[in-house]
Enzyme design. Structure first.
Site, PDB file in Angstrom:
ATOM      1  CD  GLU A 620      -3.134  -0.777   2.173  1.00 26.14           C
ATOM      2  OE1 GLU A 620      -4.173  -0.113   2.069  1.00 26.14           O
ATOM      3  OE2 GLU A 620      -2.819  -1.421   3.183  1.00 26.14           O
ATOM      4  N   GLY A 622       0.930   5.822  -1.085  1.00 31.79           N
ATOM      5  CA  GLY A 622       0.164   7.058  -1.141  1.00 31.79           C
ATOM      6  C   GLY A 622      -0.869   7.027  -2.253  1.00 31.79           C
ATOM      7  N   GLY A 624      -2.370   4.310  -3.475  1.00 29.48           N
ATOM      8  CA  GLY A 624      -3.441   3.342  -3.225  1.00 29.48           C
ATOM      9  C   GLY A 624      -2.852   1.985  -2.917  1.00 29.48           C
ATOM     10  CG  ASP A 734       9.473   8.993  -2.874  1.00 31.48           C
ATOM     11  OD1 ASP A 734      10.242   9.128  -1.895  1.00 31.48           O
ATOM     12  OD2 ASP A 734       8.340   8.497  -2.783  1.00 31.48           O
TER      13      ASP A 734
END
Ligand SMILES: *[C@@H]1O[C@H](CO)[C@@H](O)[C@H](O)[C@H]1NC(C)=O
Ligand SMILES: *[C@@H]1O[C@H](CO)[C@@H](O)[C@H](O)[C@H]1NC(C)=O
Ligand SMILES: *[C@@H]1O[C@H](CO)[C@@H](O)[C@H](O)[C@H]1NC(C)=O
Ligand SMILES: *[C@@H]1O[C@H](CO)[C@@H](O)[C@H](O)[C@H]1NC(C)=O
Ligand SMILES: *[C@@H]1O[C@H](CO)[C@@H](O)[C@H](O)[C@H]1NC(C)=O
Ligand SMILES: *[C@@H]1O[C@H](CO)[C@@H](O)[C@H](O)[C@H]1NC(C)=O
Length: 932
Positions: A620, A622, A624, A734
């Site tokens: 899981e 950010g 979904g 990221d």
């Protein structure tokens, strides 16, 4: 009267002095006429007031002022003029100065390497070559000189530094004609490296050089710890009745060493192994009272009697010089012993020891001229190209230029391969390439070459030609069919005229579709095949729904293929064509069409079937939830479904879709397809069976089986392509170990491009309101300034490197306060050179210390608080590649450096001093962690 005499006297003195001065000046100017004196990195040309030698700067060779370094004042030879040019070469390991010479004349060429100041300076080791003959290795941090004597074979000579480790450097380079000396007597072509040039009896510290030696040789006094030997001087003694050339300056000859019985000159620091030496001894009788026959002695060299009953005055003169050629291994013992008939003991005034290196033949003139022509033609349109700039000296020797491979054929060195893929080269393919007659492999793929394919001569040796992904147009030259040896040729993704490729010497054409980047010759390459990578986008579009594999039609230059294939890493997924014989097809590239066929669209029904109604949740974030599934054709997939509650999902969804549909790379998680139906937004990726890097390092999976160090290294290397996926630099924003997935063959694949952005270009503001990233990985500078650059990813990448090294989490608030941040903790230990403390206990003993050090150093540079100090990805790639090579060849490497006696594993890391407050991650409130 008195006065008149005085004045007269005075005038004549001044006048005499003036004439003398002029004379000296004229003399020195004359002698200097042919001197070439280069002061590397000097501010400007200057004349040394002590010697009157004119020094010129070296900007003629290297216009770049960035790689200049101040000389350490601790350097013994420090003068305010000196600087060091440091070649932190990106591409080539060889850098050369080319100086003009007159063919057939003898010269000395001397490089001076002065200790320079650099806090970050690493161990340095490089070879020095004259022409292409390696004569010496420089590997100390102390000042040193390397001097070679040679006879010019051309109208120029190269003086090259060939890197083995660190960055080669040089402060001064001088070329002096050696008129009237006979150093190379009886040698056809050799280089003599000066091992010793000794002025016996000279006063301590009294070095004799120009202008006392008109040839600017450097004579060092003999510092004797020895014995009974005494020095004698004869400052007024001149050479008489001597007819030959006197090779040593008088000032050197006017001092000598003597002994009542014998003396020994012993040097045991010569190179190990059998080497050829030339020893020259200079004798001048300094005592006027000595007559022929009174001073007679024997000369031994390494226990072999070379001269019996040697009498300096035996030939009617008071001067003699003798030369010996000798093979020696590690030491030379020169012993002079009084002969039994003699009244006086031996004497010697000066001597020189040279190591003899056979002159290595340069690249064959045809290929040399061909490639020089090629280079200059290429430079017309590619002035700033770094690779071309790095092409100095001989193309093949001692090491070949970047992109070239050479071979020795019938004793001459020729160029056999030319590989310049993905180098942004533009303009026409230089026609001089056809003059490289020994070339059998040519790769110019993924550049911007325009114009026509050049016509190769039928005698060409070409076996493989790759011209894919250029803008070549015009007809396929007829001459291609005449090439005897051609086995494979790729011309895919070029607008080469369709009508010309449809018929070719009566051979039938196969216009079936193929894939631009993937057509490769079959395992049986004995058959000739010319493969025109075909991209028939139009017809493919119709069949895309049935397609099971992804077709990436981006231009191949997006892929840093050079690095991977060159070093034997895994390449790109390649397809083998089954059809034999000649395959022709029509290349058309239309990038607009390209986009739409890279990605499949799925219906919601497809997705539900594949995931069995979202049965297996595997993660899981950010965006979904991620589910595991299987497509109809059996391919395992990961399905990322945007959750209804996610607020930021739509933009990320589009961002990721846009990015991944235009780029495709072995180290990116590819996007298989998407589904956008009923407000559902779903992305489909192939399932990565080995989970994330985080899992494998310290998650659940780590407990099952640890990653070994070489695998970790190659994973790290896989990630370095981060900034080169696309023509424009793509910033991921990221980077973290949980976003790095491992496929079944442990190849690293970067996932999650939801936050990614193209690097700001000129004109973009660069600043952005929202800072994205994950705590522990977030670049403090980006966090504080909101200014995004590719160096932000470098920071995160550094953190990932530290995770790979240490197997620790980047941020762990359950640990003691001083171990919260991995970055801080690692810096602390590295400062104390405590490398073992940093390394993951589970890989202890499984790594080569040198390779580990390099990676640790690189990781720490990456996490420098100031982005300007951080390396760029290209540097990181190089360093990691080197580490991997060291790791993989650890045993071989050990042998090679042990034999050169320079194994240094204990190294201190010098971290540049930065302001105290260097970790906003810890001292400032953490950014809100992304809920992912
Ligand atoms: C320095 O000297 C060289 C060689 O004499 C000359 O070519 C060059 O133009 C000089 N440079 C300057 C700035 O005077
Ligand atoms: C070189 O030596 C020859 C004779 O040995 C002399 O005539 C000539 O002028 C010298 N040239 C230079 C440049 O010193
Ligand atoms: C050097 O050679 C001389 C004469 O052959 C010999 O007596 C002497 O022992 C040698 N010295 C060394 C250190 O080998
Ligand atoms: C040089 O030669 C002359 C005549 O041959 C001789 O008289 C003289 O002594 C010689 N000088 C020396 C130093 O040998
Ligand atoms: C090839 O080499 C020859 C002889 O060196 C030269 O005349 C010719 O111009 C070269 N051809 C090209 C295309 O550069
Ligand atoms: C065409 O192919 C034949 C045999 O395959 C060969 O002999 C001939 O030289 C070729 N002609 C041309 C123009 O390439």
């Amino acid at each position: 009267m008195m006065e008149g005499v005085l004045v007269n006297n005075w005038v004549s003195r001044v006048f005499g002095c003036l004439i003398l001065c002029l004379f000296i000046l004229a003399q020195s100017i004359c002698a200097q006429k042919e001197f070439v004196s280069i002061a590397c990195c000097a501010e400007s040309n200057y004349t040394d007031p002590n010697t009157n030698i004119s020094w010129e700067t070296d900007y003629r060779w290297f216009p770049d002022k960035k790689n200049c370094q101040k000389i350490s004042k601790a350097s013994a030879n420090y003068t305010p003029y000196d600087e060091a040019r440091v070649f932190r070469t990106d591409f080539s390991s060889k850098t050369c100065y080319r100086l003009d010479t007159k063919t057939g004349e003898e010269y000395l060429l001397r490089g001076t390497f002065l200790y320079y100041e650099d806090a970050l300076r690493k161990k340095t080791s490089f070879y020095v070559s004259v022409g292409v003959t390696n004569i010496s290795q420089v590997n100390s941090l102390e000042d040193s000189d390397v001097e070679g004597i040679f006879r010019a074979t051309k109208e120029y000579v190269d003086f090259c530094l060939v890197k083995t480790e660190g960055a080669p450097y040089i402060s001064r380079l001088v070329l002096r004609p050696l008129n009237g000396t006979e150093y190379l007597q009886n040698f056809s072509s050799n280089v003599l490296k000066v091992v010793r040039r000794i002025n016996l009896g000279g006063k301590d510290g009294d070095i004799i050089k120009y202008p006392n030696d008109p040839s600017d040789r450097i004579w060092k006094p003999f510092t004797s710890s020895d014995q009974t030997a005494t020095t004698i001087q004869g400052p007024s003694i001149k050479i008489s009745n001597y007819t030959g050339n006197v090779s040593a300056p008088l000032q050197v000859l006017q001092t000598a060493l003597t002994d009542q019985n014998r003396f020994e000159l012993f040097h045991n620091d010569l190179d190990k192994g059998d080497h050829q030496y030339r020893v020259i001894l200079y004798f001048l009788e300094l005592e006027t009272t000595v007559f022929p026959g009174q001073r007679v002695f024997n000369i031994y060299l390494n226990n072999e009697r070379k001269e019996s009953r040697f009498d300096i005055q035996g030939g009617g003169s008071n001067y003699k010089e003798v030369r010996f050629d000798v093979k020696a291994n590690g030491f030379l013992n020169l012993t002079l012993v009084k002969a039994s008939v003699s009244g006086l003991g031996p004497i010697c005034n000066a001597y020189e020891i040279f190591q003899v290196f056979p002159w290595v033949q340069e690249t064959s003139p045809n290929d040399l001229n061909g490639i020089l022509e090629f280079k200059s033609e290429l430079l017309v349109c590619n002035e700033q190209n770094k690779v071309l700039e790095s092409w100095t000296g001989d193309p093949c020797l001692p090491v070949s230029w970047e992109g070239l491979s050479c071979d020795s054929i019938n004793g001459s060195t020729v160029i056999t391969k030319l590989s310049l893929p993905s180098m942004n080269l533009r303009g026409p393919i230089p026609p001089s390439i056809t003059n490289l007659t020994n070339l059998y492999s040519l790769n110019l793929s993924s550049n911007d070459f325009t114009g026509e394919i050049p016509s190769f001569s039928p005698s060409s040796m070409l076996r493989s030609v790759d011209l894919r992904n250029n803008d070549l147009s015009g007809p396929l030259p007829e001459s291609l069919a005449m090439l005897q040896h051609l086995e494979v040729m790729y011309i895919g993704c070029n607008p080469v005229a369709k009508e010309h490729s449809s018929s070719y010497n009566g051979t039938k054409l196969d216009t079936s579709t193929g894939i631009c980047n993937s057509d490769v010759q079959g395992p049986d390459s004995t058959k000739r095949r010319i493969i025109i990578g075909s991209v028939a986008c139009g017809s493919l579009l119709l069949t895309v729904a049935a397609g099971v594999f992804i077709v990436c039609f981006y231009r191949q230059k997006l892929m840093p293929q050079g690095i991977f294939n060159r070093k034997g890493f895994k390449g790109y997924p390649m397809m083998t064509k089954k059809n034999g014989g000649l395959i022709f097809s029509i290349p058309i590239v239309e990038e607009i069409v390209v986009k739409s066929i890279c990605i499949q669209t799925f219906t919601l029904v497809d997705i539900e079937a594949a995931t069995q109604n979202y049965k297996t949740l595997i993660g899981e974030g950010g965006f979904g939830s991620v589910y595991r599934g299987t497509l109809l054709d059996g391919q395992e997939v990961a399905v990322k479904v945007r959750s209804a509650t996610s607020t930021q999902g739509t933009r990320e969804f589009e961002n990721e879709l846009n990015l991944l549909s235009t780029i495709c790379h072995e180290n990116l998680v590819p996007l298989l397809g998407y589904c956008s139906e009923n407000d559902q937004q779903i992305l489909v990726y192939p399932f990565m069976s080995n989970g994330s890097l985080q899992d494998r390092l310290y998650g659940e999976a780590a407990k099952r089986k640890r990653l070994d160090w070489p695998t970790r290294l190659s994973i790290a290397l896989g990630l370095t392509h981060l900034h080169t996926y696309a023509g424009r630099c793509l910033i991921h924003r990221d980077v973290k170990s949980s976003n790095i997935l491992l496929d079944q063959s442990m190849t690293a694949k970067v996932a999650d491009f939801g936050f990614s952005k193209y690097a700001p270009q000129e004109g973009d503001s660069g600043a952005s309101l929202e800072v994205r990233g994950t705590a522990g990985y977030l670049d403090p500078e980006y966090y504080t300034t909101h200014h995004l650059s590719d160096k932000s990813d470098v920071f995160s990448f550094g953190v990932v490197l530290l995770e790979i090294i240490s197997g620790r989490e980047p941020l762990n608030l359950r640990k003691p306060r001083n171990e919260w941040s991995l970055v801080e903790w690692a810096k602390q230990h590295a400062r104390e050179t405590n490398i073992d403390e940093i390394v993951d206990p589970s890989i202890k003993g499984g790594y080569h210390a040198e390779a580990m050090w390099r990676v640790v150093e690189m990781a720490l540079l990456c996490v420098e608080p100031f982005s300007a100090y951080r390396p760029c990805m290209a540097d990181i790639v190089r360093e990691l590649e080197d580490s991997l090579i060291i790791e993989n060849n650890a045993s071989e490497y050990m042998r090679s450096i042990e034999s050169s006696g320079s194994l240094v594993l204990e190294r201190k890391i010098v971290i540049p001093s930065t302001p105290k407050d260097d970790s906003p991650i810890l001292t400032q409130p953490l950014p809100p962690p992304e809920p992912r």
